[in-house]
Design a protein around this motif. Sequence first.
Motif, PDB file in Angstrom:
ATOM      1  N   UNK A 105     -29.718  12.050   7.896  1.00  0.00           N
ATOM      2  CA  UNK A 105     -30.608  11.712   9.005  1.00  0.00           C
ATOM      3  C   UNK A 105     -31.763  12.700   9.090  1.00  0.00           C
ATOM      4  N   UNK A 106     -31.506  13.960   8.751  1.00  0.00           N
ATOM      5  CA  UNK A 106     -32.596  14.942   8.723  1.00  0.00           C
ATOM      6  C   UNK A 106     -33.672  14.527   7.736  1.00  0.00           C
ATOM      7  N   UNK A 107     -33.221  14.181   6.544  1.00  0.00           N
ATOM      8  CA  UNK A 107     -34.182  13.812   5.509  1.00  0.00           C
ATOM      9  C   UNK A 107     -34.936  12.543   5.886  1.00  0.00           C
ATOM     10  N   UNK A 108     -34.221  11.630   6.515  1.00  0.00           N
ATOM     11  CA  UNK A 108     -34.864  10.384   6.948  1.00  0.00           C
ATOM     12  C   UNK A 108     -35.971  10.687   7.953  1.00  0.00           C
ATOM     13  N   UNK A 109     -35.638  11.502   8.931  1.00  0.00           N
ATOM     14  CA  UNK A 109     -36.635  11.830   9.955  1.00  0.00           C
ATOM     15  C   UNK A 109     -37.831  12.542   9.340  1.00  0.00           C
ATOM     16  N   UNK A 110     -37.551  13.490   8.457  1.00  0.00           N
ATOM     17  CA  UNK A 110     -38.669  14.212   7.825  1.00  0.00           C
ATOM     18  C   UNK A 110     -39.513  13.284   6.969  1.00  0.00           C
ATOM     19  N   UNK A 111     -38.843  12.355   6.290  1.00  0.00           N
ATOM     20  CA  UNK A 111     -39.604  11.409   5.473  1.00  0.00           C
ATOM     21  C   UNK A 111     -40.494  10.542   6.357  1.00  0.00           C
TER      22      UNK A 111
END
Lengths: 248, 248
Positions: A105-111
């Motif tokens: 979810x972190x990577x998704x948000x950053x993306x």
Amino acid sequence: MSHQGDAFHKIGSENLLSRRIERSIELSIKNKQYVAGQKLPTEGEFCKLFSVSRTAVREAFRSLSARGLVVIRQGSGAFVNEISSDWAIDSINLYLELSDDGNMIFDIIRARQLFEPEIAGQAALHRTEAELEELEKNLSALRHCTTGDLDAETEIDSQFHILISRASRNPVVSLLMRPIFDSMPRFKQAIFAKNQVGDMAAEKDRLVQFHQDILDAIRKGDPGEASYNMRAHIRRSEKNFLESLKQR
Amino acid sequence: MSHQGDAFHKIGSENLLSRRIERSIELSIKNKQYVAGQKLPTEGEFCKLFSVSRTAVREAFRSLSARGLVVIRQGSGAFVNEISSDWAIDSINLYLELSDDGNMIFDIIRARQLFEPEIAGQAALHRTEAELEELEKNLSALRHCTTGDLDAETEIDSQFHILISRASRNPVVSLLMRPIFDSMPRFKQAIFAKNQVGDMAAEKDRLVQFHQDILDAIRKGDPGEASYNMRAHIRRSEKNFLESLKQR
DNA sequence: AAGATATAATTTATATGATAAATAAATGAC
DNA sequence: GTCATTTATTTATCATATAAATTATATCTT
């Protein structure tokens, strides 16, 4: 395929009869010998063509079907599938689901922080009237959906962003972003789970406001403002998520 | 899967026995009942479990294998596949290849203009020493590859951008960008085809310079400069492409 | 006892033939 | 011509047998 080193083609795979048949048919499709919607030869015909058993042909068909290249209809035959991004997107979704160790979810948000402001800017430049209408409908649906119905809310939210990516009028962009938006429902609990009813009403109002601002900018055709508003929206999402982490 | 309307589940598909078996095994894998590398029950065991014929089980296995969920080894058995993005990327690549009507290169270039500057900025913030070294090696390889060897040049170029997306340290980003970089070799002729030898040498020098500038900014850890240099690089690529269009 | 070799058992791959189920084509009644 | 029925075609599933690859076991050598 293209990117993996050809030095070691997966052992025990390419030399299988059914695999070779699969590759052969796959090539015919790529070469447009058979076009979308067209009926392929029947299992029996392929048997004679390749001088193999129905078993081998059927397994090749099954693989092609699983990969979305052909559609098999019982009693009718096998047909070259209409080009559709569904299979490609599904396989990305599957990978993301399987490989999520809990931190995705972190990577998704950053993306999203990286990409979505730019996409909103493009949408402001290229959106059609029909797309504005769809976005308007979506916003209205969000306004009227039951407060606290996370499933509905997240679904509409996700759809809003899908619509904007489409409005960028770049099919590659909307294709690649799709798995990100498809993943949002999976993470909805992580984001909204522990909120009180009162918080949820306020948060929904805020969500509506963000979407309203973004849509307004897109309608105006102001890419800078659309981009800015989108950035603010996603930043808020991240804040919500980080707070939800503290609560547990 | 998730995104397609469930109102009409594709007829003649979900009610197939082999498909139901496939879903069942797929679910077991998603639920981590069987983890990566683990051996699944043999065909015979599944036959007894589901009270079906080997044919049905085998077709289910075949589909799962085609979708990259399991690996089947003759004489050994079926194993849950190690999580790998390869299958997901391949299916996107396949879709892009099949759906390219000749205009996709425009969308690819525009998508790169949107995304890559941001990615370069992230790379400047998050790159490790090892990644800097790899980028350095790549740049050196580009310098020393034969001028005019488009295959090599494009391959190295593509790799450079893949490395930068990795250096952003966001696996979602590098996954989604991958099909874009994988497509570059397909378009190399469209971009470089009609150039003279003299032009090619000059163009290669320019390419090296752009990569050098981008890498320098990433090493410095300056996201703004990395982003700016990347933007300039891709803009130049687009210019080359547009000029190659005029020439024919 | 250890290691290499040969043998047997297990497991997937392919072939063959048969029947069921779905679809498409042909036929006949009106 | 249209509708219903029948026939033929085609894929789905089952059952059985054999080939090919792998793994496990037994045997032999030293």
